[in-house]
Each structure stands twice: as C-alpha cells, then as structure tokens.
Design a protein around this motif. Structure first.
Motif, mmCIF file in Angstrom:
data_model
loop_
_atom_site.group_PDB
_atom_site.id
_atom_site.type_symbol
_atom_site.label_atom_id
_atom_site.label_comp_id
_atom_site.label_asym_id
_atom_site.label_seq_id
_atom_site.Cartn_x
_atom_site.Cartn_y
_atom_site.Cartn_z
ATOM 1 N N ASP A 101 53.257 9.483 24.814
ATOM 2 C CA ASP A 101 54.534 9.237 24.144
ATOM 3 C C ASP A 101 55.588 8.792 25.160
ATOM 4 O OD1 ASP A 101 53.442 9.911 21.722
ATOM 5 O OD2 ASP A 101 54.249 11.950 21.692
ATOM 6 N N ASP A 102 56.436 7.874 24.734
ATOM 7 C CA ASP A 102 57.531 7.334 25.552
ATOM 8 C C ASP A 102 57.035 6.455 26.701
ATOM 9 O OD1 ASP A 102 59.407 8.748 23.960
ATOM 10 O OD2 ASP A 102 59.113 10.537 25.192
ATOM 11 N N THR A 103 55.807 5.968 26.592
ATOM 12 C CA THR A 103 55.308 4.973 27.546
ATOM 13 C C THR A 103 54.834 3.759 26.761
ATOM 14 O OG1 THR A 103 53.053 5.860 27.536
ATOM 15 C CG2 THR A 103 54.573 6.754 29.191
ATOM 16 N N ASP A 104 54.612 2.650 27.459
ATOM 17 C CA ASP A 104 54.300 1.391 26.776
ATOM 18 C C ASP A 104 52.815 1.057 26.755
ATOM 19 O OD1 ASP A 104 57.022 0.935 26.297
ATOM 20 O OD2 ASP A 104 57.275 -0.002 28.274
ATOM 21 N N GLU A 105 52.085 1.439 27.790
ATOM 22 C CA GLU A 105 50.724 0.954 27.961
ATOM 23 C C GLU A 105 49.671 2.006 27.585
ATOM 24 O OE1 GLU A 105 49.970 -2.134 28.802
ATOM 25 O OE2 GLU A 105 52.104 -2.643 28.941
ATOM 26 N N PHE A 106 48.573 1.515 27.012
ATOM 27 C CA PHE A 106 47.405 2.365 26.788
ATOM 28 C C PHE A 106 46.582 2.419 28.078
ATOM 29 C CE2 PHE A 106 48.284 1.741 22.308
ATOM 30 C CZ PHE A 106 47.858 2.943 21.740
ATOM 31 N N GLU A 107 46.115 3.626 28.423
ATOM 32 C CA GLU A 107 45.217 3.811 29.561
ATOM 33 C C GLU A 107 43.813 4.078 29.028
ATOM 34 O OE1 GLU A 107 45.864 3.676 32.762
ATOM 35 O OE2 GLU A 107 48.035 3.913 32.966
ATOM 36 N N ASP B 122 37.703 18.050 32.719
ATOM 37 C CA ASP B 122 39.099 17.763 33.069
ATOM 38 C C ASP B 122 39.981 17.893 31.832
ATOM 39 O OD1 ASP B 122 39.059 17.253 35.832
ATOM 40 O OD2 ASP B 122 38.226 15.251 35.506
ATOM 41 N N PRO B 123 41.256 18.255 32.020
ATOM 42 C CA PRO B 123 42.153 18.405 30.860
ATOM 43 C C PRO B 123 42.235 17.153 29.990
ATOM 44 C CG PRO B 123 43.152 19.404 32.792
ATOM 45 C CD PRO B 123 41.910 18.711 33.268
ATOM 46 N N VAL B 124 42.278 15.965 30.613
ATOM 47 C CA VAL B 124 42.457 14.734 29.847
ATOM 48 C C VAL B 124 41.260 14.456 28.937
ATOM 49 C CG1 VAL B 124 41.427 13.147 31.527
ATOM 50 C CG2 VAL B 124 43.290 12.358 30.045
ATOM 51 N N SER B 125 40.095 15.045 29.237
ATOM 52 C CA SER B 125 38.908 14.808 28.410
ATOM 53 C C SER B 125 39.056 15.395 27.017
ATOM 54 C CB SER B 125 37.662 15.385 29.093
ATOM 55 O OG SER B 125 37.455 14.762 30.345
ATOM 56 N N THR B 126 39.995 16.318 26.859
ATOM 57 C CA THR B 126 40.282 16.859 25.525
ATOM 58 C C THR B 126 40.621 15.745 24.547
ATOM 59 O OG1 THR B 126 41.021 18.990 26.386
ATOM 60 C CG2 THR B 126 41.854 18.360 24.222
ATOM 61 N N VAL B 127 41.286 14.705 25.028
ATOM 62 C CA VAL B 127 41.667 13.580 24.167
ATOM 63 C C VAL B 127 40.414 12.935 23.570
ATOM 64 C CG1 VAL B 127 42.821 11.337 24.091
ATOM 65 C CG2 VAL B 127 43.761 13.181 25.496
ATOM 66 N N PHE B 128 39.360 12.834 24.370
ATOM 67 C CA PHE B 128 38.111 12.247 23.882
ATOM 68 C C PHE B 128 37.461 13.140 22.827
ATOM 69 C CE2 PHE B 128 33.448 12.001 24.253
ATOM 70 C CZ PHE B 128 33.247 10.669 23.910
ATOM 71 N N TYR B 129 37.452 14.433 23.074
ATOM 72 C CA TYR B 129 36.728 15.343 22.186
ATOM 73 C C TYR B 129 37.518 15.701 20.924
ATOM 74 C CZ TYR B 129 33.372 16.194 25.968
ATOM 75 O OH TYR B 129 32.400 16.053 26.930
ATOM 76 N N GLU B 130 38.841 15.641 20.994
ATOM 77 C CA GLU B 130 39.634 16.163 19.880
ATOM 78 C C GLU B 130 40.574 15.146 19.238
ATOM 79 O OE1 GLU B 130 41.510 19.973 20.363
ATOM 80 O OE2 GLU B 130 40.058 20.593 21.893
ATOM 81 N N SER B 131 40.432 13.896 19.566
ATOM 82 C CA SER B 131 41.343 12.915 18.963
ATOM 83 C C SER B 131 41.044 12.762 17.472
ATOM 84 C CB SER B 131 41.181 11.561 19.659
ATOM 85 O OG SER B 131 39.854 11.108 19.550
ATOM 86 N N HIS B 132 42.069 12.851 16.654
ATOM 87 C CA HIS B 132 41.911 12.632 15.216
ATOM 88 C C HIS B 132 43.267 12.252 14.629
ATOM 89 C CE1 HIS B 132 43.589 16.718 14.489
ATOM 90 N NE2 HIS B 132 42.874 17.043 15.541
ATOM 91 N N GLY B 133 43.195 11.463 13.595
ATOM 92 C CA GLY B 133 44.427 11.001 12.971
ATOM 93 C C GLY B 133 45.220 10.048 13.841
ATOM 94 N N ALA C 233 46.589 12.630 19.730
ATOM 95 C CA ALA C 233 45.878 13.616 20.538
ATOM 96 C C ALA C 233 46.847 14.213 21.545
ATOM 97 C CB ALA C 233 44.690 12.984 21.256
ATOM 98 N N SER C 234 46.451 15.327 22.109
ATOM 99 C CA SER C 234 47.248 15.963 23.153
ATOM 100 C C SER C 234 46.326 16.714 24.095
ATOM 101 C CB SER C 234 48.274 16.928 22.550
ATOM 102 O OG SER C 234 47.618 18.014 21.911
ATOM 103 N N TYR C 235 46.814 16.960 25.301
ATOM 104 C CA TYR C 235 46.067 17.798 26.241
ATOM 105 C C TYR C 235 47.057 18.560 27.111
ATOM 106 C CZ TYR C 235 46.843 14.139 29.830
ATOM 107 O OH TYR C 235 47.394 13.241 30.701
ATOM 108 N N GLU C 236 46.561 19.641 27.696
ATOM 109 C CA GLU C 236 47.411 20.557 28.451
ATOM 110 C C GLU C 236 46.892 20.670 29.874
ATOM 111 O OE1 GLU C 236 47.686 25.007 27.679
ATOM 112 O OE2 GLU C 236 49.370 24.264 26.477
ATOM 113 N N TYR D 149 50.817 17.008 27.167
ATOM 114 C CA TYR D 149 50.989 15.567 27.011
ATOM 115 C C TYR D 149 50.477 15.163 25.631
ATOM 116 C CZ TYR D 149 51.508 15.896 32.057
ATOM 117 O OH TYR D 149 51.918 16.247 33.322
ATOM 118 N N LYS D 150 51.311 14.458 24.886
ATOM 119 C CA LYS D 150 50.943 14.002 23.547
ATOM 120 C C LYS D 150 51.022 12.486 23.500
ATOM 121 C CE LYS D 150 52.758 18.140 21.249
ATOM 122 N NZ LYS D 150 53.693 18.660 20.213
ATOM 123 N N GLY D 151 50.248 11.903 22.596
ATOM 124 C CA GLY D 151 50.311 10.457 22.497
ATOM 125 C C GLY D 151 49.392 9.895 21.430
#
Length: 738
Positions: free
Chosen positions: A86-92, A119-130, A133-136, A143-145
């Motif tokens: 959130d609040d950024t322009d580019e997809f990583e 790694d914390p960011v891998s949560t986005v891969f496993y739990e992204s829906h709708g 996603a977010s990770y801690e 971080y949400k986005g």
C-alpha cells in the motif's frame, strides 16, 4: 498434462538466469570462505581470538549456504507472488523456494533471488485471497497490499515443466461442504498416492495450514484436525518455521509421537525441512528419561478386552484405574501423600542434646531448616537437614579441638566429644535414607488417607489401589503409572538431570491424559507447545482426554493459548470422505473433501476367514496392478491381524503376488511400507493408497461410540481405494443414512 502457459518462454528464461546467478553465488561463497580462512590465520597469529571466532562462524555459515543452494539447483523455487505494498506504485515479484538464495551483498530486494518458504513475505504466497494480502515482520511491523498474481511452478532437474496461475482459491477458503480443489499441481500431488514415509508440503501449504505454522512461539497452539487434514505435517513444518525464525537450538525441541511406527514414518521428513536434530520420542521414552529409570510395562490388552466386551467388571476396574491415574485428581492425591509424609517426618523431629547439654539443636531449628525451601524435593530437604546437623555437631567438636591445641582445654575433653559425636552421627540418620520414586509411589498407593481428594467421586478406591499394587509387586507398571512416577520423581528427587524444552510438539494428542499434559507443561521452559489431534480418533477414551477443554482450561488455563481447526481433508478422495463422515461420532465437525477420484468404495460379503483371505488377495492384486504403492489391510483386533497375516500369505502366493506382506504388530512394531496387515490402533497416523477393511460386520462394529471411532480411523486411512469386507451382516454404522 498441463497445457503450455503463454509465459512459458519468459519463465524458462528467468529460471535459466536464476540458476546461472546461483552458480555465481556459489563461486562467490567459495571465494569468501578462502578469504575467511586467511583472516582466521592472521587473527590467530596475533592472538586475536574474537576476530578468529567471528570469521570462523561466517565461514561455517557460508559452507551451509553453499550446501543449501547446491541442493536447490534442480528446483530453485516453486512459486511466485506479485505484491504491491500500500502507498507504493510498483508490483514486486517474489519467488518462493525451499531455501533463501541471495547475493552476498544485499542492497535491495532484487538481490534476494528466492525467498525461503519460512520468510515472513512468503505468507503473501500462501494466504493471498480476494486480491489482498498482508505479512508481519518481527511480530511488530505489518505490511498490507495488493496481489496481482500467484503463480506455481513444476520444476524438475533444473527444467521448467509446468506453470499454473492461481489468483484466489476462494472455494477452499469459504469452507463449502463440497469445496473441491481447483489447484492442478496440488491435485496432481494428492493423486500420486501415499509414500512409505511422510513428505514435506512446502509447495502446497494451504492458507489455514500456513496460519498455524506461523503462530507465535511462546504459546500453546492446539490443532483439532479431521482425519487427513495434514495436522501432523503442519505441526512438523511449524517446528521448521520456529527453528528458522526464532533461531532455536534444535536439541531443545522435541516431538512426542504416538508410537515408534510414527517415528519411523516421519524419519525422512525432518531432515528435508531442516529439523533433523530435533529430538523425537514416544511418551514412554520421555517419561523414563524424566523418572531416571526404565520399567517393564505390562502389555496393554485393555483396548482388545474392551472391544471384545466380555468381562464387564474387569473392564470397569481397568477403565476407572486408567481414568483416575490420568486425571489431575491423581496429582492432588500424590501431593496429599507427600504432604502427609513431610508432616510425619516433622512430627518425629526431637531436640538434639549432646556433650552434656553444651550443644542443643532444637526441634524448631530442625523444622525451619527442613522447611526452608518449600519447593525443594523431599530428598533434598533430608540432605539439607542432615548437612545442617552434621555441620553443627562437627563444628562444635572442631572448635573444642582447636582450643585444645592452643592449650585452653584438656585433650581428653575433645576426644571424648569426638567419640560421642561419631556415635551420634552414625546412629541418628539411620531412618533418613533417600526414597526412590517407585518406593514412594507404592507408599502413596498404600496410603488410603491420601485418596481423600476423590472420596466423593464414583471410584472403588480400594479395588483401584489393590489392582495397582498387585501390578507393581510384579516389578512391572501400567502405562498410566508413567506420569505419576515421573511426578513422584519430581517430588522426591527433582528433575535436575532434565534440560527443559523450548518447544514441544505432541502428535495424536487426543490419546494423552491430563496428568501426562501436566508433566509436559512442567518440562517446558516457556509454555511453548504445538498440540495436534482429532477427538474423533480418540479410541483410547478410557485413558485420554475427552475434550480439548481439559488441555486448554484445566492444564494450561494460566497460559497463552490458541485453538485452531482444520476441516479440509487432503488425504482421502471425496468418495471415501463421504463414507467416513457417515460414521464420525455425533457432535464432531465433518471433514470437507478437496478432490475426487471418480471411484466409489466397494463392499463384499464373505462366508469364512479362509474365503475372505482369498478375496482380499484378489483385491490386493487389483490394487497393485492399478498402481497402488501402499496398501493397508486393517483389522479391529491385533490377534485378528496376526491370524489374517497367516491366511493371507498362501492366498497372495496363489495370486502370484511377489511383494512381501508385512505384519505390523506388538509394542515394538515398525512400519515397512508397501503392503501391511495391522490392527486399527497401530494404523493411526498412517495412510495408504488402498485400504481393505477386514470384517466390518455387525458383530465386530456395533452402533456405539467406540466402534464408530475405530471404524472412522480405519476408513480414513485410505487415499484412493477402499474395499470393505464383512461376514454375516454389514455393520449398522455403514448401513444407516446420515
């Protein structure tokens, strides 16, 4: 075969570039190791031990990285997720693999080629829906986005085989009763069938599983999972996650397994997920370690006795004995015994007067010394008081001897006092010997007054005590004696020989009792547990918990706790789940299937055991010819498994079945894989491509809660094929509609 993805060429190019970068990173790490070795030599030559130690640690770390990256070369990653904070322009684009791959000098995210699944960011891969996603990170920064893409890869021998895009798996997250999985890679994995050993699931962790894996460390996490939900695998992957993120010492983590068959079953998984050094043991071994002794355990035939249902009065006695010994009431009974023992000892303390009254040690002084540390074990208090008295007596004589040397006293006085002191010290402590846990336990069972905490409960206390004492007098114990003996070891001698654990994983936890959980709680350094089980599979109801409230409220009521449920069953096809849902005990949540196989279970009536063995051999041959890698032929009783195995060997030979047929039986049973004949209580935790149920008749499986649980366990071992054999009439548990 999956169709070629439109981005296949682009992803092939990316994979090749990643593998090239990985090879370069390996070269850079080797160069850095050489550099560190040189620096270690320089530091050692000028006696700079701190610098040498730091470089040695970094060199060792680099060697581990080389090992991990080299192992990852055939399959560097299995997933990708495109995330925009959130609040950024580019997809990583984040690539996810079994280990992290990064350049030596990390300047930004581009230098991390692959993120570790933990790694914390891998949560986005496993739990992204709708699309969100977010990770801690570190439990503080969230971080949400937006998620634009979730992509899965099938890579073998460094070659891209398939790509699947899966943006949102809403069906499975909505927990619809017939929510079948749309993920073709996971579906392909599930349809591959059972392996001889438990496998890792890092490529296919589902959102509900990932949330459990990433629960915080210092809490009690209880997982109620339906049969085939992957709760055991999730619990073990949680170990790997905690080791990676909390930097724990693996030797201070332990897995408590239901039996040695299960330990053998998970033996290859733990090294795969970087948890090879985690301790693994069954409850009996842990209890023996705590007690400091190994006892012969009476062969437990109670379940068979209960299932046969013949000797009602004997069954009632055995059930009540197990139930009481497994309760927190029995903790109070042992506490009452020890309190009474301490009081008796204190009442016997008398004033000590020596040397014509020149030295007195009052009963109150002795009592104060004995009771100085109320948490100290009994033997330690005895030793403390003994040391105190010996010190006072010896010190008095030594002072006299010193004065005599200076000429202040005649020599005869100290000599006479020394003689009196030696005689006193030799005699006074005759009844003060330390008591061992086993003897103290026998004393507790003989102490009827200690059983007052259960006087208002419906127990035949005298019968229970007499039964237990009879067993102990043979030099053996029952399984339910292990926890009380472990606690008695604590009350008498303490657990100084035990290093407490930083995390304890308990599998098939529904089979443990409250006292056993109480012992485990006191073996934890920080109240950190992962407890997995399925109350529907609680076949040892007479000696185990009947509700998770026993764990969450009675044992861990003062701890931080989290209760989780996994309702999706990933093991069995829908056609099999539909059958075992019908026999699941009333009040328990039904399993939700995630795939179907297009083949319904079959049932067959046989006229005799001999004819049944022949039919079982034919079905076994059909399964093997159909590609089954593992088959379980499961009986209700252990003696039936032994008899069936004898009948099946010639029947299999007549069908030209060359594969060995293993009998899984006895307390020291091991699981060999492929084809197994085994009783239901040893089948728990295992899975098979095909299952043949031996004699699911009305006589064997009556319409009662225990038989429903037993049948539920057998049915739910099957992944793809299920054949039900019976003599006489089919069990009403399968005839009735639900």
């Amino acid at each position: 075969m999956l169709d070629k993805h439109p981005d296949f060429k682009t992803e092939e190019t990316h994979l090749a570039a990643t593998i090239g970068d990985m090879r370069q990173i390996i070269k850079d790490l080797h160069s850095d190791i050489d550099h560190r070795s040189h620096r270690i030599y320089e530091s050692s030559s000028v006696k700079d031990q701190i610098s040498a130690y730091v470089h040695a640690m970094l060199r060792s770390d680099n060697a581990l990285k080389i090992h991990d990256i080299e192992n990852a070369l055939p399959n560097p990653y299995f997933g990708r997720v495109d995330f925009r904070e959130d609040d950024t322009d580019e997809f990583e684009s984040f690539y996810i693999g079994r280990c992290k791959v990064a350049r030596l000098d990390i300047q930004d995210l581009k230098d991390i080629l692959v993120f570790d699944w933990r790694d914390p960011v891998s949560t986005v891969f496993y739990e992204s829906h709708g699309g969100r996603a977010s990770y801690e990170v570190l439990g503080r920064y969230q971080y949400k986005g937006d998620v634009r893409l979730k992509r899965q890869y099938k890579i073998e021998d460094s070659t891209l085989k398939a790509i699947v895009d899966n943006y949102v798996m809403d069906k499975i997250l909505e927990q619809q009763n017939d929510a079948l999985l749309a993920d073709p890679l996971l579906l392909d994995r599930l349809r591959q069938g059972a392996a001889d050993k438990l496998r890792d699931i890092v490529t296919s962790i589902q959102a509900e599983q990932n949330q459990i894996i990433r629960e915080p460390l210092n809490q009690v996490t209880v997982i109620q999972g339906v049969a085939g939900s992957g709760k055991s695998t999730v619990g073990l992957h949680r170990l790997s996650y905690l080791l990676y993120n909390e930097k724990l010492n693996p030797k201070k983590l332990v897995v408590i397994a239901p039996n040695r068959i299960f330990l053998d079953y998970i033996s290859e998984l733990l090294p795969e997920i970087d948890a090879a050094d985690v301790q693994q043991m069954v409850w009996d071994d842990l209890a023996s370690l705590v007690i400091g002794n190994t006892y012969s355990i009476v062969q437990d035939q109670r379940l068979d006795l209960i299932m046969e249902g013949q000797n009602k009065s004997r069954i009632r006695l055995l059930e009540d004995t197990a139930r009481l010994k497994g309760s927190l009431d029995f903790v109070r009974i042992l506490d009452a015994y020890m309190e009474r023992k301490i009081q008796k000892f204190c009442h016997k303390l008398k004033e000590i007067s020596l040397f014509d009254g020149r030295l007195t040690i009052s009963a109150q002084e002795q009592l104060d010394t004995f009771m100085e540390d109320v948490k100290a074990p009994y033997n330690s208090r005895l030793q403390a008081l003994s040391r105190y008295i010996r010190f006072r007596v010896n010190n008095f004589v030594e002072v006299l001897e010193a004065r005599a040397e200076r000429g202040d006293l005649p020599e005869a006085d100290p000599k006479q006092c020394r003689k009196e002191a030696d005689a006193f010290l030799k005699k006074h402590f005759n009844g003060w010997s330390a008591i061992d846990a086993f003897t103290a336990y026998q004393e507790a069972l003989n102490d009827k007054a200690a059983f007052k905490p259960v006087k208002d409960k419906n127990y035949d206390v005298d019968a229970l005590r007499n039964h237990s004492l009879e067993v102990l007098q043979t030099g053996q114990i029952e399984r339910e004696d292990l926890a009380p003996l472990a606690y008695m070891a604590f009350l008498t001698a303490g657990w100084l020989h035990i290093t407490k654990f930083d995390h304890i994983v308990v599998d098939e936890a529904q089979d443990l009792n409250a006292f056993e959980f109480f012992i485990l709680k006191n073996l934890s350094a920080n109240g950190s547990f992962t407890i997995m089980g399925d109350l529907s599979q609680g076949i040892h109801y007479f000696r185990s918990i009947g509700s998770w409230d026993v764990v969450l409220k009675e044992v861990f009521g003062d701890a931080r706790a989290q209760y989780r449920e996994i309702l999706h069953s990933y093991r069995s096809a829908k056609e099999i789940i539909d059958v075992f849902n019908r026999v699941m005990p009333q009040g328990h949540t039904r399993a939700i299937p995630v795939y179907e196989i297009g083949r319904k279970p079959t049932a067959e009536k046989v006229l005799s055991p001999e004819l049944g063995a022949g039919r079982a051999a034919k079905m076994l041959k059909t399964y093997l010819e159909g590609g089954a890698r593992s088959v379980g032929i499961i009986t209700k009783l252990e003696k039936d498994a032994i008899e069936l195995h004898k009948l099946l060997l010639p029947a299999a030979e007549a069908e030209s079945i060359e594969a060995p047929i293993h009998l899984v039986s006895g307390q020291e049973a091991s699981y060999q894989g492929h084809i197994s004949v085994l009783p239901v209580h040893l089948a728990k935790g295992l899975e098979f491509d095909g299952v043949i149920i031996w004699n699911a008749s009305e006589d064997e499986f009556k319409d009662n809660p225990l038989d429903a649980r037993l049948l539920y366990v057998i049915l739910s071992r099957a992944m793809h094929s299920l054949h039900i054999m019976y003599q006489g009439s089919l069990t009403p548990l399968l005839r009735k509609k639900k």
